[in-house]
Design an enzyme around this catalytic site. Structure first.
Site, PDB file in Angstrom:
ATOM      1  N   ASP A 191     -11.269   2.800   4.075  1.00 45.65           N
ATOM      2  CA  ASP A 191     -11.665   1.386   3.991  1.00 45.65           C
ATOM      3  C   ASP A 191     -13.187   1.252   3.926  1.00 45.65           C
ATOM      4  O   ASP A 191     -13.710   0.193   3.575  1.00 45.65           O
ATOM      5  CB  ASP A 191     -11.162   0.628   5.232  1.00 45.65           C
TER       6      ASP A 191
ATOM      7  N   LYS B  50       0.840  -1.203   0.000  1.00 45.35           N
ATOM      8  CA  LYS B  50       0.000   0.000   0.000  1.00 45.35           C
ATOM      9  C   LYS B  50       0.877   1.256   0.000  1.00 45.35           C
ATOM     10  O   LYS B  50       0.646   2.189  -0.762  1.00 45.35           O
ATOM     11  CB  LYS B  50      -0.926   0.006   1.231  1.00 45.35           C
TER      12      LYS B  50
ATOM     13  N   GLN C 240      -4.857  -1.304   9.651  1.00 47.53           N
ATOM     14  CA  GLN C 240      -4.778  -2.651   9.065  1.00 47.53           C
ATOM     15  C   GLN C 240      -5.393  -3.692  10.002  1.00 47.53           C
ATOM     16  O   GLN C 240      -5.033  -3.766  11.180  1.00 47.53           O
ATOM     17  CB  GLN C 240      -3.307  -2.993   8.768  1.00 47.53           C
TER      18      GLN C 240
END
Ligand code: NDP
Length: 296
Positions: free
Chosen positions: A121, A54, A98
Protein backbone atom coordinates in the site's frame (compact mmCIF):
# COMPACT_ATOMS: atom_id res chain seq x y z
CA UNK A 1 -14.22 20.62 -27.84
CA UNK A 2 -14.86 17.27 -26.23
CA UNK A 3 -12.21 15.72 -24.04
CA UNK A 4 -10.61 12.39 -24.72
CA UNK A 5 -11.96 9.97 -22.14
CA UNK A 6 -9.12 8.17 -20.36
CA UNK A 7 -10.41 4.61 -20.02
CA UNK A 8 -9.11 3.42 -16.65
CA UNK A 9 -10.90 0.11 -16.96
CA UNK A 10 -9.11 -0.76 -20.20
CA UNK A 11 -5.80 0.59 -18.89
CA UNK A 12 -6.13 -1.49 -15.72
CA UNK A 13 -6.69 -4.59 -17.87
CA UNK A 14 -3.38 -3.92 -19.65
CA UNK A 15 -1.61 -3.50 -16.29
CA UNK A 16 -3.08 -6.80 -15.06
CA UNK A 17 -1.95 -8.49 -18.30
CA UNK A 18 1.60 -7.23 -17.76
CA UNK A 19 1.49 -8.42 -14.15
CA UNK A 20 0.22 -11.85 -15.25
CA UNK A 21 3.09 -12.08 -17.77
CA UNK A 22 5.64 -11.38 -15.04
CA UNK A 23 3.97 -13.88 -12.71
CA UNK A 24 4.21 -16.58 -15.39
CA UNK A 25 7.90 -15.80 -15.92
CA UNK A 26 8.61 -15.84 -12.17
CA UNK A 27 6.96 -19.25 -11.90
CA UNK A 28 8.61 -20.76 -14.97
CA UNK A 29 12.11 -19.29 -14.70
CA UNK A 30 12.50 -18.93 -10.94
CA UNK A 31 9.97 -21.31 -9.42
CA UNK A 32 8.47 -18.44 -7.40
CA UNK A 33 4.78 -17.57 -7.07
CA UNK A 34 4.18 -14.02 -5.81
CA UNK A 35 1.81 -13.92 -2.82
CA UNK A 36 -0.38 -11.15 -1.44
CA UNK A 37 -1.79 -11.30 2.08
CA UNK A 38 -4.81 -9.15 2.87
CA UNK A 39 -5.89 -8.64 6.47
CA UNK A 40 -9.44 -7.53 7.21
CA UNK A 41 -10.47 -6.70 10.75
CA UNK A 42 -14.21 -6.46 11.37
CA UNK A 43 -17.14 -6.41 8.99
CA UNK A 44 -17.19 -2.99 7.33
CA UNK A 45 -19.33 -3.70 4.22
CA UNK A 46 -17.28 -1.52 1.81
CA UNK A 47 -14.03 -3.09 3.08
CA UNK A 48 -15.48 -6.58 2.59
CA UNK A 49 -16.27 -5.75 -1.04
CA UNK A 50 -12.74 -4.36 -1.64
CA UNK A 51 -11.07 -7.35 -0.01
CA UNK A 52 -13.13 -9.82 -2.05
CA UNK A 53 -12.29 -7.96 -5.24
CA UNK A 54 -8.57 -7.83 -4.37
CA UNK A 55 -8.50 -11.58 -3.63
CA UNK A 56 -10.28 -12.43 -6.89
CA UNK A 57 -7.98 -10.29 -9.03
CA UNK A 58 -4.87 -11.60 -7.26
CA UNK A 59 -5.81 -15.17 -8.18
CA UNK A 60 -6.74 -14.14 -11.74
CA UNK A 61 -3.19 -12.92 -12.45
CA UNK A 62 -1.78 -16.20 -11.13
CA UNK A 63 -0.59 -15.04 -7.71
CA UNK A 64 -1.33 -16.62 -4.33
CA UNK A 65 -3.94 -14.80 -2.29
CA UNK A 66 -3.94 -15.18 1.49
CA UNK A 67 -6.98 -13.71 3.22
CA UNK A 68 -7.00 -13.22 6.98
CA UNK A 69 -10.35 -12.22 8.44
CA UNK A 70 -10.27 -11.20 12.09
CA UNK A 71 -13.11 -10.32 14.45
CA UNK A 72 -13.91 -6.66 15.03
CA UNK A 73 -12.78 -6.96 18.67
CA UNK A 74 -9.36 -8.45 17.82
CA UNK A 75 -6.70 -7.05 20.15
CA UNK A 76 -3.83 -4.94 18.88
CA UNK A 77 -1.38 -7.56 20.16
CA UNK A 78 -3.07 -10.31 18.13
CA UNK A 79 -3.12 -8.17 14.97
CA UNK A 80 0.56 -7.25 15.41
CA UNK A 81 1.38 -10.93 15.93
CA UNK A 82 -0.32 -11.80 12.63
CA UNK A 83 1.57 -9.02 10.80
CA UNK A 84 4.81 -10.33 12.32
CA UNK A 85 4.00 -13.83 11.11
CA UNK A 86 3.32 -12.52 7.57
CA UNK A 87 6.52 -10.41 7.65
CA UNK A 88 8.45 -13.63 8.28
CA UNK A 89 6.60 -15.79 5.76
CA UNK A 90 8.72 -16.15 2.59
CA UNK A 91 5.65 -17.06 0.49
CA UNK A 92 4.11 -13.64 1.27
CA UNK A 93 5.61 -10.79 -0.79
CA UNK A 94 2.93 -8.17 -0.17
CA UNK A 95 0.91 -7.38 2.96
CA UNK A 96 -2.12 -5.13 3.02
CA UNK A 97 -4.07 -4.29 6.16
CA UNK A 98 -7.44 -3.02 4.99
CA UNK A 99 -8.28 0.43 6.37
CA UNK A 100 -10.12 1.80 8.23
CA UNK A 101 -9.39 -0.34 11.29
CA UNK A 102 -11.82 -0.48 14.23
CA UNK A 103 -11.32 2.49 16.55
CA UNK A 104 -9.51 0.61 19.34
CA UNK A 105 -6.61 -0.22 16.99
CA UNK A 106 -3.82 2.26 16.28
CA UNK A 107 -3.60 2.44 12.46
CA UNK A 108 -0.18 4.11 12.36
CA UNK A 109 1.28 1.51 14.70
CA UNK A 110 -0.15 -1.37 12.69
CA UNK A 111 0.90 0.02 9.29
CA UNK A 112 4.41 0.74 10.55
CA UNK A 113 4.71 -2.82 11.85
CA UNK A 114 4.53 -4.14 8.27
CA UNK A 115 7.93 -4.84 6.77
CA UNK A 116 8.51 -1.83 4.42
CA UNK A 117 9.57 -4.19 1.60
CA UNK A 118 6.17 -5.94 1.84
CA UNK A 119 4.14 -2.74 2.34
CA UNK A 120 2.32 -2.85 -1.02
CA UNK A 121 0.00 0.00 0.00
CA UNK A 122 3.05 2.25 0.38
CA UNK A 123 1.80 3.77 3.65
CA UNK A 124 4.73 2.75 5.89
CA UNK A 125 6.68 5.75 7.15
CA UNK A 126 9.86 4.38 5.49
CA UNK A 127 8.18 4.25 2.10
CA UNK A 128 6.77 7.75 2.60
CA UNK A 129 10.30 8.98 3.35
CA UNK A 130 11.85 7.11 0.42
CA UNK A 131 9.26 8.54 -1.98
CA UNK A 132 9.79 12.04 -0.55
CA UNK A 133 13.53 11.79 -1.13
CA UNK A 134 13.17 10.34 -4.63
CA UNK A 135 14.40 6.88 -3.73
CA UNK A 136 13.08 3.46 -4.70
CA UNK A 137 10.00 2.74 -2.58
CA UNK A 138 6.60 1.10 -2.54
CA UNK A 139 4.27 3.73 -4.01
CA UNK A 140 0.62 4.10 -2.88
CA UNK A 141 -1.63 2.44 -5.46
CA UNK A 142 -4.11 5.21 -6.32
CA UNK A 143 -1.46 7.87 -7.04
CA UNK A 144 0.66 5.29 -8.91
CA UNK A 145 -2.29 4.40 -11.13
CA UNK A 146 -3.00 8.08 -11.76
CA UNK A 147 0.65 8.68 -12.70
CA UNK A 148 0.63 5.74 -15.12
CA UNK A 149 -2.39 7.18 -16.92
CA UNK A 150 -0.81 10.66 -17.08
CA UNK A 151 2.46 9.29 -18.45
CA UNK A 152 0.59 7.24 -21.01
CA UNK A 153 -1.37 10.27 -22.17
CA UNK A 154 1.41 12.88 -22.16
CA UNK A 155 4.62 10.94 -22.58
CA UNK A 156 6.80 13.39 -20.64
CA UNK A 157 5.22 15.44 -17.84
CA UNK A 158 8.32 17.64 -17.51
CA UNK A 159 7.59 21.33 -16.97
CA UNK A 160 3.81 20.96 -16.84
CA UNK A 161 1.82 22.86 -14.18
CA UNK A 162 0.02 20.35 -11.95
CA UNK A 163 -2.53 21.09 -9.25
CA UNK A 164 -3.45 18.38 -6.77
CA UNK A 165 -6.61 19.17 -4.81
CA UNK A 166 -6.41 17.30 -1.51
CA UNK A 167 -3.48 16.70 0.84
CA UNK A 168 -4.25 13.31 2.39
CA UNK A 169 -1.42 10.91 3.14
CA UNK A 170 -2.92 8.23 0.93
CA UNK A 171 -3.66 10.26 -2.21
CA UNK A 172 -2.87 13.99 -2.31
CA UNK A 173 0.63 14.09 -0.82
CA UNK A 174 2.08 11.03 -2.60
CA UNK A 175 0.47 12.20 -5.87
CA UNK A 176 2.22 15.55 -5.51
CA UNK A 177 5.55 13.80 -4.82
CA UNK A 178 5.17 11.64 -7.92
CA UNK A 179 4.36 14.63 -10.13
CA UNK A 180 7.35 16.48 -8.70
CA UNK A 181 9.46 13.40 -9.44
CA UNK A 182 8.35 13.69 -13.07
CA UNK A 183 9.39 17.38 -13.03
CA UNK A 184 5.97 19.02 -12.95
CA UNK A 185 5.57 22.36 -11.18
CA UNK A 186 3.26 21.22 -8.40
CA UNK A 187 0.70 23.07 -6.33
CA UNK A 188 -1.13 21.26 -3.53
CA UNK A 189 -4.54 22.77 -2.77
CA UNK A 190 -6.74 21.98 0.24
CA UNK A 191 -9.70 23.27 2.22
CA UNK A 192 -7.88 26.48 3.22
CA UNK A 193 -6.68 27.35 -0.29
CA UNK A 194 -7.71 30.86 -1.35
CA UNK A 195 -9.23 31.32 -4.81
CA UNK A 196 -9.20 27.61 -5.62
CA UNK A 197 -10.83 28.32 -9.00
CA UNK A 198 -7.88 30.54 -10.01
CA UNK A 199 -5.35 28.01 -8.79
CA UNK A 200 -7.02 25.21 -10.77
CA UNK A 201 -7.28 27.39 -13.91
CA UNK A 202 -3.47 27.58 -14.12
CA UNK A 203 -3.05 23.83 -14.30
CA UNK A 204 -2.13 21.67 -17.28
CA UNK A 205 -2.88 18.70 -15.03
CA UNK A 206 -5.61 18.67 -12.37
CA UNK A 207 -5.83 15.79 -9.90
CA UNK A 208 -8.95 16.05 -7.75
CA UNK A 209 -8.85 13.98 -4.53
CA UNK A 210 -11.29 15.69 -2.21
CA UNK A 211 -14.37 13.58 -1.57
CA UNK A 212 -16.90 16.29 -2.48
CA UNK A 213 -19.32 15.37 -5.28
CA UNK A 214 -18.78 17.34 -8.51
CA UNK A 215 -17.01 20.17 -6.69
CA UNK A 216 -14.82 21.20 -9.64
CA UNK A 217 -16.92 22.71 -12.44
CA UNK A 218 -15.83 22.89 -16.07
CA UNK A 219 -15.20 26.63 -15.92
CA UNK A 220 -12.35 26.06 -13.44
CA UNK A 221 -10.51 23.93 -16.01
CA UNK A 222 -7.95 25.41 -18.39
CA UNK A 223 -8.94 24.49 -21.95
CA UNK A 224 -7.07 21.38 -23.01
CA UNK A 225 -5.95 20.40 -19.48
CA UNK A 226 -5.81 16.77 -18.35
CA UNK A 227 -8.15 15.95 -15.47
CA UNK A 228 -7.66 12.96 -13.18
CA UNK A 229 -10.71 12.54 -10.97
CA UNK A 230 -9.88 10.42 -7.93
CA UNK A 231 -13.13 11.15 -6.07
CA UNK A 232 -15.65 8.40 -5.42
CA UNK A 233 -18.88 9.84 -4.08
CA UNK A 234 -22.21 8.08 -3.77
CA UNK A 235 -25.16 10.42 -4.33
CA UNK A 236 -28.89 10.23 -5.05
CA UNK A 237 -29.84 11.47 -8.53
CA UNK A 238 -33.29 11.20 -10.02
CA UNK A 239 -34.18 8.65 -7.35
CA UNK A 240 -31.14 6.50 -8.12
CA UNK A 241 -27.96 5.81 -6.19
CA UNK A 242 -25.08 6.87 -8.47
CA UNK A 243 -21.29 7.24 -8.22
CA UNK A 244 -19.81 10.60 -9.15
CA UNK A 245 -16.34 12.09 -8.91
CA UNK A 246 -15.02 15.32 -7.44
CA UNK A 247 -15.21 16.91 -10.90
CA UNK A 248 -18.43 17.85 -12.66
CA UNK A 249 -17.86 15.53 -15.59
CA UNK A 250 -20.68 16.94 -17.73
CA UNK A 251 -19.22 20.46 -17.88
CA UNK A 252 -15.52 19.51 -17.56
CA UNK A 253 -15.53 17.18 -20.57
CA UNK A 254 -16.34 20.13 -22.85
CA UNK A 255 -13.24 22.05 -21.72
CA UNK A 256 -10.59 19.48 -20.76
CA UNK A 257 -8.26 17.84 -23.26
CA UNK A 258 -8.58 14.51 -21.47
CA UNK A 259 -10.49 13.33 -18.43
CA UNK A 260 -10.99 10.18 -16.37
CA UNK A 261 -14.65 9.20 -15.83
CA UNK A 262 -16.16 8.03 -12.53
CA UNK A 263 -16.70 5.12 -12.42
CA UNK A 264 -14.21 3.55 -14.82
CA UNK A 265 -11.26 5.91 -14.37
CA UNK A 266 -8.88 5.90 -11.41
CA UNK A 267 -10.88 3.28 -9.46
CA UNK A 268 -9.96 0.18 -11.51
CA UNK A 269 -6.30 1.29 -11.61
CA UNK A 270 -5.97 1.11 -7.83
CA UNK A 271 -6.27 -2.68 -7.51
CA UNK A 272 -4.25 -3.19 -10.72
CA UNK A 273 -1.43 -1.20 -9.10
CA UNK A 274 -1.71 -3.26 -5.92
CA UNK A 275 -1.00 -6.34 -8.03
CA UNK A 276 1.83 -4.47 -9.77
CA UNK A 277 3.35 -3.54 -6.40
CA UNK A 278 3.14 -7.17 -5.25
CA UNK A 279 5.04 -8.44 -8.28
CA UNK A 280 7.61 -5.62 -7.84
CA UNK A 281 8.02 -6.55 -4.14
CA UNK A 282 8.47 -10.20 -5.11
CA UNK A 283 11.19 -9.35 -7.67
CA UNK A 284 13.00 -7.12 -5.16
CA UNK A 285 12.79 -9.76 -2.42
CA UNK A 286 14.43 -12.27 -4.73
CA UNK A 287 17.10 -9.95 -6.14
CA UNK A 288 15.55 -10.05 -9.61
CA UNK A 289 15.25 -7.13 -12.03
CA UNK A 290 12.04 -5.18 -11.59
CA UNK A 291 9.22 -5.34 -14.10
CA UNK A 292 9.34 -2.32 -16.41
CA UNK A 293 6.44 0.12 -16.57
CA UNK A 294 4.87 -1.07 -13.32
CA UNK A 295 6.70 1.22 -10.91
CA UNK A 296 7.05 4.99 -10.53
P1 NDP B 1 -9.46 12.85 2.71
O1 NDP B 1 -10.78 13.16 3.26
O2 NDP B 1 -8.43 12.19 3.53
O3 NDP B 1 -8.81 14.21 2.14
C1 NDP B 1 -9.58 15.13 1.43
C2 NDP B 1 -8.75 16.34 1.10
O4 NDP B 1 -9.58 17.26 0.42
C3 NDP B 1 -8.20 17.06 2.34
O5 NDP B 1 -6.84 17.38 2.15
C4 NDP B 1 -9.07 18.32 2.42
O6 NDP B 1 -8.38 19.47 2.89
C5 NDP B 1 -9.43 18.55 0.97
N1 NDP B 1 -10.66 19.32 0.87
C6 NDP B 1 -11.82 19.14 1.54
N2 NDP B 1 -12.72 20.09 1.20
C7 NDP B 1 -12.10 20.89 0.32
C8 NDP B 1 -12.50 22.04 -0.38
N3 NDP B 1 -13.71 22.57 -0.24
N4 NDP B 1 -11.61 22.63 -1.20
C9 NDP B 1 -10.37 22.11 -1.37
N5 NDP B 1 -9.94 21.01 -0.73
C10 NDP B 1 -10.80 20.41 0.10
O7 NDP B 1 -9.76 12.01 1.37
P2 NDP B 1 -8.86 10.98 0.54
O8 NDP B 1 -7.65 11.63 0.03
O9 NDP B 1 -8.75 9.71 1.28
O10 NDP B 1 -9.86 10.68 -0.68
C11 NDP B 1 -10.28 11.71 -1.54
C12 NDP B 1 -11.32 11.15 -2.50
O11 NDP B 1 -10.74 10.12 -3.28
C13 NDP B 1 -12.53 10.51 -1.82
O12 NDP B 1 -13.66 10.74 -2.64
C14 NDP B 1 -12.20 9.04 -1.82
O13 NDP B 1 -13.36 8.24 -1.84
C15 NDP B 1 -11.48 8.93 -3.14
N6 NDP B 1 -10.53 7.81 -3.19
C16 NDP B 1 -10.56 7.05 -4.31
C17 NDP B 1 -9.70 6.00 -4.48
C18 NDP B 1 -9.75 5.23 -5.74
O14 NDP B 1 -9.35 4.08 -5.76
N7 NDP B 1 -10.19 5.83 -6.83
C19 NDP B 1 -8.75 5.62 -3.43
C20 NDP B 1 -8.71 6.56 -2.31
C21 NDP B 1 -9.59 7.59 -2.22
P3 NDP B 1 -7.86 19.63 4.42
O15 NDP B 1 -6.62 18.78 4.49
O16 NDP B 1 -7.57 21.08 4.52
O17 NDP B 1 -8.96 19.14 5.28
Amino acid sequence: MTAQIIDGKAFAATVREKVAGHVTRLKEENGITPGLAVVLVGEDPASQVYVRSKGKQTVEVGMNSFEHKLDADTSEADLLALVDQLNNDPTVHGILVQLPLPKHLNEDLVINSISPEKDVDGFHISNVGLLGTGQKSMVPCTPLGSLMMLRDHHGSLSGLDAVVIGRSNIVGKPMAQLLLGDSCTVTIAHSRTKDLADVVRRADIVVAAVGRPEMVPGDWIKPGATVIDVGINRIEREGKNVLVGDVDFASAKDVAGAITPVPGGVGPMTIACLLANTVTACCRANGLSEPEGLTA
